[in-house]
Write a protein that holds these residues in place. Sequence first.
Motif, PDB file in Angstrom:
ATOM      1  N   GLU A  67       0.845  -1.188   0.000  1.00 40.67           N
ATOM      2  CA  GLU A  67       0.000   0.000   0.000  1.00 40.67           C
ATOM      3  C   GLU A  67       0.883   1.242   0.000  1.00 40.67           C
ATOM      4  O   GLU A  67       2.025   1.196   0.467  1.00 40.67           O
ATOM      5  CB  GLU A  67      -0.922   0.024   1.222  1.00 40.67           C
ATOM      6  CG  GLU A  67      -1.840  -1.186   1.360  1.00 40.67           C
ATOM      7  CD  GLU A  67      -2.897  -1.259   0.278  1.00 40.67           C
ATOM      8  OE1 GLU A  67      -3.185  -0.187  -0.334  1.00 40.67           O
ATOM      9  OE2 GLU A  67      -3.419  -2.359   0.025  1.00 40.67           O
ATOM     10  N   PRO A  68       0.382   2.390  -0.494  1.00 43.45           N
ATOM     11  CA  PRO A  68       1.210   3.602  -0.560  1.00 43.45           C
ATOM     12  C   PRO A  68       1.463   4.259   0.787  1.00 43.45           C
ATOM     13  O   PRO A  68       2.271   5.185   0.872  1.00 43.45           O
ATOM     14  CB  PRO A  68       0.414   4.524  -1.493  1.00 43.45           C
ATOM     15  CG  PRO A  68      -1.002   4.066  -1.358  1.00 43.45           C
ATOM     16  CD  PRO A  68      -0.931   2.582  -1.164  1.00 43.45           C
ATOM     17  N   THR A  69       0.785   3.782   1.840  1.00 41.50           N
ATOM     18  CA  THR A  69       0.992   4.332   3.177  1.00 41.50           C
ATOM     19  C   THR A  69       1.276   3.211   4.158  1.00 41.50           C
ATOM     20  O   THR A  69       0.557   2.201   4.191  1.00 41.50           O
ATOM     21  CB  THR A  69      -0.254   5.116   3.647  1.00 41.50           C
ATOM     22  OG1 THR A  69      -0.427   6.264   2.819  1.00 41.50           O
ATOM     23  CG2 THR A  69      -0.091   5.586   5.088  1.00 41.50           C
ATOM     24  N   TRP A  70       2.339   3.380   4.928  1.00 38.35           N
ATOM     25  CA  TRP A  70       2.722   2.409   5.949  1.00 38.35           C
ATOM     26  C   TRP A  70       2.867   3.122   7.283  1.00 38.35           C
ATOM     27  O   TRP A  70       3.576   4.124   7.389  1.00 38.35           O
ATOM     28  CB  TRP A  70       4.038   1.720   5.578  1.00 38.35           C
ATOM     29  CG  TRP A  70       4.614   0.841   6.650  1.00 38.35           C
ATOM     30  CD1 TRP A  70       3.954  -0.111   7.370  1.00 38.35           C
ATOM     31  CD2 TRP A  70       5.965   0.830   7.139  1.00 38.35           C
ATOM     32  NE1 TRP A  70       4.802  -0.725   8.269  1.00 38.35           N
ATOM     33  CE2 TRP A  70       6.049  -0.163   8.146  1.00 38.35           C
ATOM     34  CE3 TRP A  70       7.110   1.551   6.814  1.00 38.35           C
ATOM     35  CZ2 TRP A  70       7.232  -0.435   8.826  1.00 38.35           C
ATOM     36  CZ3 TRP A  70       8.282   1.276   7.486  1.00 38.35           C
ATOM     37  CH2 TRP A  70       8.338   0.298   8.482  1.00 38.35           C
ATOM     38  N   LYS A  71       2.167   2.606   8.292  1.00 41.34           N
ATOM     39  CA  LYS A  71       2.240   3.182   9.629  1.00 41.34           C
ATOM     40  C   LYS A  71       3.019   2.254  10.553  1.00 41.34           C
ATOM     41  O   LYS A  71       2.783   1.048  10.570  1.00 41.34           O
ATOM     42  CB  LYS A  71       0.835   3.426  10.200  1.00 41.34           C
ATOM     43  CG  LYS A  71       0.053   4.497   9.455  1.00 41.34           C
ATOM     44  CD  LYS A  71      -1.318   4.736  10.097  1.00 41.34           C
ATOM     45  CE  LYS A  71      -2.088   5.826   9.361  1.00 41.34           C
ATOM     46  NZ  LYS A  71      -3.416   6.066   9.980  1.00 41.34           N
ATOM     47  N   TYR A  72       3.917   2.849  11.311  1.00 40.20           N
ATOM     48  CA  TYR A  72       4.723   2.093  12.277  1.00 40.20           C
ATOM     49  C   TYR A  72       4.559   2.753  13.640  1.00 40.20           C
ATOM     50  O   TYR A  72       5.031   3.880  13.864  1.00 40.20           O
ATOM     51  CB  TYR A  72       6.193   2.086  11.862  1.00 40.20           C
ATOM     52  CG  TYR A  72       7.068   1.223  12.748  1.00 40.20           C
ATOM     53  CD1 TYR A  72       7.396  -0.073  12.371  1.00 40.20           C
ATOM     54  CD2 TYR A  72       7.560   1.692  13.962  1.00 40.20           C
ATOM     55  CE1 TYR A  72       8.191  -0.883  13.177  1.00 40.20           C
ATOM     56  CE2 TYR A  72       8.350   0.898  14.778  1.00 40.20           C
ATOM     57  CZ  TYR A  72       8.664  -0.381  14.382  1.00 40.20           C
ATOM     58  OH  TYR A  72       9.444  -1.163  15.188  1.00 40.20           O
ATOM     59  N   ARG A  73       3.885   2.069  14.537  1.00 40.69           N
ATOM     60  CA  ARG A  73       3.609   2.633  15.853  1.00 40.69           C
ATOM     61  C   ARG A  73       4.808   2.466  16.773  1.00 40.69           C
ATOM     62  O   ARG A  73       5.407   1.405  16.853  1.00 40.69           O
ATOM     63  CB  ARG A  73       2.365   1.980  16.460  1.00 40.69           C
ATOM     64  CG  ARG A  73       1.123   2.206  15.598  1.00 40.69           C
ATOM     65  CD  ARG A  73      -0.176   2.067  16.351  1.00 40.69           C
ATOM     66  NE  ARG A  73      -1.293   2.483  15.509  1.00 40.69           N
ATOM     67  CZ  ARG A  73      -1.715   3.732  15.387  1.00 40.69           C
ATOM     68  NH1 ARG A  73      -1.108   4.689  16.078  1.00 40.69           N
ATOM     69  NH2 ARG A  73      -2.718   4.027  14.599  1.00 40.69           N
ATOM     70  N   ILE A  74       5.171   3.548  17.455  1.00 34.36           N
ATOM     71  CA  ILE A  74       6.294   3.524  18.375  1.00 34.36           C
ATOM     72  C   ILE A  74       5.996   2.535  19.492  1.00 34.36           C
ATOM     73  O   ILE A  74       4.928   2.561  20.105  1.00 34.36           O
ATOM     74  CB  ILE A  74       6.565   4.918  18.965  1.00 34.36           C
ATOM     75  CG1 ILE A  74       6.791   5.936  17.843  1.00 34.36           C
ATOM     76  CG2 ILE A  74       7.761   4.875  19.906  1.00 34.36           C
ATOM     77  CD1 ILE A  74       7.955   5.639  16.961  1.00 34.36           C
ATOM     78  N   PHE A  75       6.948   1.660  19.744  1.00 35.18           N
ATOM     79  CA  PHE A  75       6.775   0.593  20.728  1.00 35.18           C
ATOM     80  C   PHE A  75       7.303   1.058  22.081  1.00 35.18           C
ATOM     81  O   PHE A  75       8.411   1.581  22.180  1.00 35.18           O
ATOM     82  CB  PHE A  75       7.527  -0.657  20.256  1.00 35.18           C
ATOM     83  CG  PHE A  75       7.185  -1.905  20.997  1.00 35.18           C
ATOM     84  CD1 PHE A  75       5.958  -2.513  20.828  1.00 35.18           C
ATOM     85  CD2 PHE A  75       8.100  -2.483  21.862  1.00 35.18           C
ATOM     86  CE1 PHE A  75       5.641  -3.681  21.502  1.00 35.18           C
ATOM     87  CE2 PHE A  75       7.798  -3.650  22.540  1.00 35.18           C
ATOM     88  CZ  PHE A  75       6.561  -4.248  22.360  1.00 35.18           C
TER      89      PHE A  75
END
Length: 271
Positions: A67-75
């Motif tokens: 997908e054109p958007t990737w979210k990475y949540r701070i752990f």
Amino acid sequence: MSQITLSLYNQNNEIVKTNTDEYDTYLGFKRAYAWGDYFQVDVDHAPCYIVAQLDPGLSPALIYLTEPTWKYRIFFDLQREWPYSKGVFSNRFSYAKVRFANPEEIKMHQNLAVNSHDQHHDSAAFPHAWANAETENLSVFWAKNAIDGYLENHGHGNFPFQSWGIAGRDDAELIIKFGRHVKLDGVGIVLRADYPHDTYWKEATLKFSNGQEEKVHLENTDQRQKFSFKPVVTESLTFTNLIKDSESDAFPALTEIEAYGFNITTNENNK
């Protein structure tokens, strides 16, 4: 002309900082991360390959975005043990960077399973590891630890001894999803060897998305065990039918699984 954007958002989905470039981009920080912060990578075309390093304490990862958007949540470390090296996502001063992958990085024969930036949930970024069993849902036993690139197996729990723990289930299995077709010709398996706490699996089955299966016979060793097979085109690799050593009541677990092969183009899928 290609474009890649790296942004940090807060829990209210507001941009804290952002940067855009045609090939690579970065963000530097003088603030600690707050609860709910997340990175977002936006690309002008997908699917595509990127290389991400969202903290200096993480290894760069070759990631396939569908997908054109990737979210990475701070752990954040909310449990008693921590699967990352000290300081990851917890320093006041930090640095994150992403770029488009180079053709030679994509085409080379390599471990296609490794992803230091895999998340516990599916985020349309691959490879991604999922398992039907994870010991007490503790982060140091999540499936993603088995593809993080760390091979130290003489302990369990805190970094660098994170592993995939199976919660004692006889039907435990781990699935690596690649998000596209790849051509595999071998695997590497590193069993956790925290003896006498641990034991081992004598046998396991590798299943591929095309229905093919390969049975592997494992040894009671702390060394990487490599297995080769005829190249197979697949979208996933399942580590299943795990047969424990019947003479031990200890805990079998997996430190790392590697999948060797090539990324392939669409017109190669049926070769």
